[in-house]
Design an enzyme around this catalytic site. Structure first.
Site, PDB file in Angstrom:
ATOM      1  N   HIS A 108      12.372 -16.216  14.478  1.00 52.82           N
ATOM      2  CA  HIS A 108      12.945 -16.187  13.133  1.00 52.82           C
ATOM      3  C   HIS A 108      13.936 -15.032  13.026  1.00 52.82           C
ATOM      4  O   HIS A 108      13.912 -14.095  13.833  1.00 52.82           O
ATOM      5  CB  HIS A 108      11.837 -16.045  12.092  1.00 52.82           C
ATOM      6  CG  HIS A 108      11.075 -17.312  11.888  1.00 52.82           C
ATOM      7  ND1 HIS A 108       9.865 -17.352  11.244  1.00 52.82           N
ATOM      8  CD2 HIS A 108      11.351 -18.587  12.236  1.00 52.82           C
ATOM      9  CE1 HIS A 108       9.437 -18.601  11.194  1.00 52.82           C
ATOM     10  NE2 HIS A 108      10.317 -19.359  11.803  1.00 52.82           N
ATOM     11  N   LYS A 137      14.452 -11.767  15.703  1.00 52.79           N
ATOM     12  CA  LYS A 137      15.353 -12.022  16.832  1.00 52.79           C
ATOM     13  C   LYS A 137      15.551 -10.785  17.700  1.00 52.79           C
ATOM     14  O   LYS A 137      15.535 -10.879  18.928  1.00 52.79           O
ATOM     15  CB  LYS A 137      16.692 -12.571  16.351  1.00 52.79           C
ATOM     16  CG  LYS A 137      16.597 -14.010  15.868  1.00 52.79           C
ATOM     17  CD  LYS A 137      17.942 -14.630  15.668  1.00 52.79           C
ATOM     18  CE  LYS A 137      17.884 -15.953  14.938  1.00 52.79           C
ATOM     19  NZ  LYS A 137      16.888 -16.909  15.354  1.00 52.79           N
ATOM     20  N   ASP A 172      13.599 -26.526  15.905  1.00 56.07           N
ATOM     21  CA  ASP A 172      12.144 -26.416  16.077  1.00 56.07           C
ATOM     22  C   ASP A 172      11.555 -27.779  16.432  1.00 56.07           C
ATOM     23  O   ASP A 172      10.670 -27.891  17.285  1.00 56.07           O
ATOM     24  CB  ASP A 172      11.472 -25.891  14.803  1.00 56.07           C
ATOM     25  CG  ASP A 172      11.849 -24.458  14.474  1.00 56.07           C
ATOM     26  OD1 ASP A 172      12.182 -23.700  15.402  1.00 56.07           O
ATOM     27  OD2 ASP A 172      11.813 -24.098  13.279  1.00 56.07           O
TER      28      ASP A 172
END
Length: 152
Positions: free
Chosen positions: A19, A23, A71
């Site tokens: 997320h 990162k 995702d």
């Protein structure tokens, strides 16, 4: 559900997901373990994959960005037996618009019994495991038997 055996190869297919607030943490982890990760096949959601590739020069198979379906693309690869390890640094303190996709990704990784790290400590345990560079048998759902039973 009946189970069968799947062998994770010595050269793993590793998915890297993070997320936004995580990162940099993932980037630091990848850079710290780059010599080992270079021996494996890497996949990532779009932004994360491009950032890793740019920073390290490593080849990363980048999907779409997470909120745009990345995702779910990683989840599909897990379901197809094409991902062996999931490193997913998600942000538990901030909701994201694609939270259902996040839950689905983690659910699929659990269903298909692949190693999953959601934080640095667990990722370190996985990559430092003496079995990380070995072929390893895992138990997974026997989908063919499941389907046959459903079609009776």
């Amino acid at each position: 559900m009946e189970l069968t055996t799947r062998t994770l190869p010595s050269r793993k297919h590793i998915a890297l997901v993070a997320h936004d607030h995580c990162k940099q943490m993932l980037m630091s982890w990848v850079e710290r373990h780059q010599p080992l990760l270079e021996q494996h096949v890497l996949y990532a959601t779009g932004t994360t994959g491009n950032l890793i590739s740019r920073a390290t020069g490593m080849n990363v198979n980048a999907m779409l960005s997470g909120p745009m379906g990345g995702d779910q693309q990683v989840g599909a690869l897990i379901s197809e037996g094409k991902i062996d390890v999931l490193i997913f640094f998600w942000d538990p303190l901030n909701a994201v618009p694609h939270d259902p996709d996040v839950k689905a990704l983690l659910r699929l990784a659990t269903v298909w019994n692949i190693p999953v790290a959601t934080n640095v400590a667990t990722a370190d345990f996985i990559i430092q495991s003496p079995h990380f560079n070995d072929a390893v048998d895992i138990l997974i759902p026997d989908y063919q038997r499941y389907l046959a039973d459903r079609l009776k």
